[in-house]
Design a protein around this motif. Structure first.
Motif, PDB file in Angstrom:
ATOM      1  N   HIS A   1      37.421  31.183  48.708  1.00 57.52           N
ATOM      2  CA  HIS A   1      37.244  30.655  50.055  1.00 57.52           C
ATOM      3  C   HIS A   1      37.614  31.740  51.058  1.00 57.52           C
ATOM      4  CE1 HIS A   1      36.951  26.391  48.708  1.00 57.52           C
ATOM      5  NE2 HIS A   1      37.745  26.820  47.738  1.00 57.52           N
ATOM      6  N   ARG A   2      36.785  31.896  52.076  1.00 58.43           N
ATOM      7  CA  ARG A   2      37.068  32.833  53.155  1.00 58.43           C
ATOM      8  C   ARG A   2      36.934  32.119  54.493  1.00 58.43           C
ATOM      9  NH1 ARG A   2      33.022  37.670  52.238  1.00 58.43           N
ATOM     10  NH2 ARG A   2      31.710  35.927  51.592  1.00 58.43           N
ATOM     11  N   ARG A   3      37.671  32.610  55.458  1.00 58.37           N
ATOM     12  CA  ARG A   3      37.651  31.986  56.767  1.00 58.37           C
ATOM     13  C   ARG A   3      36.299  32.148  57.453  1.00 58.37           C
ATOM     14  NH1 ARG A   3      42.196  33.330  61.397  1.00 58.37           N
ATOM     15  NH2 ARG A   3      41.745  31.585  62.794  1.00 58.37           N
ATOM     16  N   ASP A   4      35.614  33.253  57.171  1.00 57.88           N
ATOM     17  CA  ASP A   4      34.389  33.576  57.898  1.00 57.88           C
ATOM     18  C   ASP A   4      33.125  33.310  57.091  1.00 57.88           C
ATOM     19  OD1 ASP A   4      34.840  35.489  56.010  1.00 57.88           O
ATOM     20  OD2 ASP A   4      34.463  37.221  57.300  1.00 57.88           O
ATOM     21  N   ALA A   5      33.223  32.597  55.976  1.00 59.06           N
ATOM     22  CA  ALA A   5      32.047  32.356  55.152  1.00 59.06           C
ATOM     23  C   ALA A   5      32.265  31.110  54.304  1.00 59.06           C
ATOM     24  CB  ALA A   5      31.770  33.565  54.247  1.00 59.06           C
ATOM     25  N   PRO A   6      31.190  30.432  53.939  1.00 53.45           N
ATOM     26  CA  PRO A   6      31.340  29.269  53.058  1.00 53.45           C
ATOM     27  C   PRO A   6      31.796  29.696  51.667  1.00 53.45           C
ATOM     28  CG  PRO A   6      29.012  29.800  53.359  1.00 53.45           C
ATOM     29  CD  PRO A   6      29.782  30.673  54.312  1.00 53.45           C
ATOM     30  N   ALA A   7      32.359  28.741  50.952  1.00 54.31           N
ATOM     31  CA  ALA A   7      32.818  29.031  49.591  1.00 54.31           C
ATOM     32  C   ALA A   7      31.647  29.434  48.714  1.00 54.31           C
ATOM     33  CB  ALA A   7      33.527  27.813  49.004  1.00 54.31           C
ATOM     34  N   GLY A   8      31.878  30.412  47.873  1.00 54.77           N
ATOM     35  CA  GLY A   8      30.838  30.875  46.970  1.00 54.77           C
ATOM     36  C   GLY A   8      30.800  30.042  45.704  1.00 54.77           C
ATOM     37  N   PRO A   9      29.887  30.357  44.800  1.00 54.43           N
ATOM     38  CA  PRO A   9      29.802  29.641  43.524  1.00 54.43           C
ATOM     39  C   PRO A   9      30.954  30.040  42.607  1.00 54.43           C
ATOM     40  CG  PRO A   9      28.290  31.485  43.531  1.00 54.43           C
ATOM     41  CD  PRO A   9      28.869  31.428  44.911  1.00 54.43           C
ATOM     42  N   PRO A  10      31.223  29.231  41.584  1.00 50.23           N
ATOM     43  CA  PRO A  10      32.271  29.605  40.620  1.00 50.23           C
ATOM     44  C   PRO A  10      31.932  30.908  39.916  1.00 50.23           C
ATOM     45  CG  PRO A  10      31.672  27.297  40.382  1.00 50.23           C
ATOM     46  CD  PRO A  10      30.655  27.909  41.291  1.00 50.23           C
ATOM     47  N   VAL A  11      32.941  31.756  39.770  1.00 50.24           N
ATOM     48  CA  VAL A  11      32.772  33.040  39.085  1.00 50.24           C
ATOM     49  C   VAL A  11      33.958  33.226  38.148  1.00 50.24           C
ATOM     50  CG1 VAL A  11      31.471  34.082  40.982  1.00 50.24           C
ATOM     51  CG2 VAL A  11      33.971  34.289  40.942  1.00 50.24           C
ATOM     52  N   GLY A  12      33.963  34.314  37.413  1.00 48.73           N
ATOM     53  CA  GLY A  12      35.104  34.633  36.573  1.00 48.73           C
ATOM     54  C   GLY A  12      36.308  35.031  37.414  1.00 48.73           C
ATOM     55  N   LEU A  13      37.482  34.876  36.853  1.00 41.41           N
ATOM     56  CA  LEU A  13      38.698  35.162  37.606  1.00 41.41           C
ATOM     57  C   LEU A  13      38.789  36.634  37.986  1.00 41.41           C
ATOM     58  CD1 LEU A  13      41.402  34.291  38.787  1.00 41.41           C
ATOM     59  CD2 LEU A  13      42.422  34.547  36.505  1.00 41.41           C
ATOM     60  N   ARG A  14      38.402  37.528  37.090  1.00 44.67           N
ATOM     61  CA  ARG A  14      38.463  38.956  37.404  1.00 44.67           C
ATOM     62  C   ARG A  14      37.617  39.262  38.646  1.00 44.67           C
ATOM     63  NH1 ARG A  14      39.605  43.477  34.346  1.00 44.67           N
ATOM     64  NH2 ARG A  14      39.466  42.282  32.392  1.00 44.67           N
ATOM     65  N   ARG A  15      36.399  38.754  38.651  1.00 47.96           N
ATOM     66  CA  ARG A  15      35.506  39.032  39.774  1.00 47.96           C
ATOM     67  C   ARG A  15      36.085  38.481  41.076  1.00 47.96           C
ATOM     68  NH1 ARG A  15      29.182  37.023  40.379  1.00 47.96           N
ATOM     69  NH2 ARG A  15      29.038  37.400  42.640  1.00 47.96           N
ATOM     70  N   ALA A  16      36.625  37.262  41.039  1.00 53.71           N
ATOM     71  CA  ALA A  16      37.181  36.658  42.255  1.00 53.71           C
ATOM     72  C   ALA A  16      38.316  37.504  42.810  1.00 53.71           C
ATOM     73  CB  ALA A  16      37.653  35.238  41.970  1.00 53.71           C
ATOM     74  N   LEU A  17      39.200  37.984  41.943  1.00 54.29           N
ATOM     75  CA  LEU A  17      40.315  38.811  42.402  1.00 54.29           C
ATOM     76  C   LEU A  17      39.827  40.155  42.928  1.00 54.29           C
ATOM     77  CD1 LEU A  17      42.875  38.045  39.551  1.00 54.29           C
ATOM     78  CD2 LEU A  17      43.125  37.386  41.958  1.00 54.29           C
ATOM     79  N   GLU A  18      38.881  40.750  42.225  1.00 55.64           N
ATOM     80  CA  GLU A  18      38.372  42.055  42.659  1.00 55.64           C
ATOM     81  C   GLU A  18      37.685  41.958  44.020  1.00 55.64           C
ATOM     82  OE1 GLU A  18      37.578  44.267  38.342  1.00 55.64           O
ATOM     83  OE2 GLU A  18      35.928  43.258  39.389  1.00 55.64           O
TER      84      GLU A  18
END
Length: 373
Positions: free
Chosen positions: A270-287
């Motif tokens: 989740h970002r303040r300036d954009a809608p939530a994206g689709p589910p991804v792997g944890l590594r990708r989300a952190l990166e």
């Protein structure tokens, strides 16, 4: 002036020594050593802010509030004994009433025909304690969202009653009630919430309902902070919360490597300036958030290497001695000082340093000691 208050509980104040007899730990759980471990943790944190225990916080509450909690804690099969309880409440000092709150005594009466033949109005008596033992891990009872506080709702029925005590304590220390309270039927435990200045990770696993993390997102999407919601499908035994396998530090995350790319673990950013994206792997989300990933092996997770506590606003991490050799080399290169404290007794109850600390942003003049009260 705002400062960090650390909540650390001595297990011996909420866990009667008799409970240690029924644990299956080998070697046996040692209540005295567990108390020494909590004292070492307090000493490590004292240089960075005020440290208070549940008991100390309750001692600073008003007498009427303590009496109310004590009244909820007492049980008796014989309602006529209630009058004696009320008289005791009126006379006993706060320290004794707090013992009642924490230990929850109940009088049970046992009818016996032989005794009734001699004394028809008499019954055998036994006294049962239902202690709030889980208060030794104050992380579970609420989530510090970096300004706001979300009160927890604990899934285990034998621990759910602890939250009423923590609610009073939070109100006392903050001067106002919790900002978010999960409705009935939805569970939220603080071990599933990790918050830093720029990133928050919310876990949905054993103990926290997916529906409970949604209301937290709006509070966390402030000051440019990203939020990652993680759905953990691995559900490893004895890894009850997110903080058993993930820990956030300044710009980095200690993470179980088996979860980084597992299809059973999905993450939504989740970002303040954009809608939530689709589910991804944890590594990708952190990166995608620019977080430096520090992977940990299964053996390191077993030594509670991911259950470290990063002092807010300081390049300092507190870790159990058992994991020091795992954590220190990983964090030294990032300029983070690692302080180790013995915590083996706490580990026998499947919790570690992060579980045993919670934080509040408050003013030190809100804290008074039991002696001052």
């Amino acid at each position: 002036m705002p400062s960090t208050t650390f909540l650390v509980q001595n297990p011996s104040e909420v866990m009667p020594v008799e409970m240690a007899l029924f644990m299956e730990a080998d070697p046996p759980y040692d209540p005295g050593r567990a108390a020494e471990e909590s004292a070492a943790l307090r000493a490590a944190l004292a240089a960075h802010g005020t440290v208070v225990s549940v008991r100390e916080g309750l001692a600073s509450a008003g007498r009427d509030e303590i009496v109310r909690l004590a009244g909820q804690a007492v049980g008796a099969d014989d309602p006529e004994r209630r009058e004696g309880v009320r008289r005791a409440f009126a006379q006993w000092p706060p320290s004794d009433l707090i013992d009642i709150v924490l230990r929850r005594p109940r009088l049970e009466l046992h009818a016996d025909a032989e005794l009734a033949a001699i004394s028809p109005d008499a019954a055998y008596e036994s006294y049962v304690l239902r202690p709030l033992f889980g208060l030794m891990f104050p992380r579970d009872h609420y989530a510090d969202l970096g300004g706001a506080v979300a009160l927890g709702r604990i899934r285990r029925r034998d621990r759910a009653r602890e939250t009423a005590v923590m609610e009073v304590l939070l109100h006392r220390l903050r001067g106002r009630p919790a900002d978010l309270v999960p409705p009935d039927g939805r569970y939220l435990e603080g071990g599933d919430v990790a918050v830093t200045e720029r990133l928050a990770v919310l876990g949905c696993g054993f103990r926290t309902s997916p529906e409970s993390t949604g209301p937290l997102v709006g509070h966390l999407l402030t000051d440019g902070r990203d939020v990652i919601e993680v759905h953990d499908g691995l559900r490893r035994p004895e890894e009850f919360h997110l903080d058993h396998w993930l820990c956030l530090g300044p710009g980095l995350a200690l993470v179980a490597e088996e979860r980084l790319d597992s299809p059973a673990v999905t993450a939504v950013r989740h970002r303040r300036d954009a809608p939530a994206g689709p589910p991804v792997g944890l590594r990708r989300a952190l990166e995608e958030t620019g977080t430096r990933i520090v992977p940990l092996s299964r053996a390191q997770i077993g030594r509670f290497a991911a259950n470290a506590f990063f002092v807010p606003g300081r390049p300092v991490a507190v870790t159990p001695t058992a994991a020091y050799d795992d954590v220190a080399p990983l964090l030294d290169k990032h300029g983070i000082e690692v302080v180790a404290v013995p915590f083996d007794e706490h580990h026998k109850q499947f919790g570690s340093v992060h579980c045993a600390v919670n934080t509040l942003s408050t003013s030190t003049d809100r804290i008074t000691t039991e002696e001052e009260a």
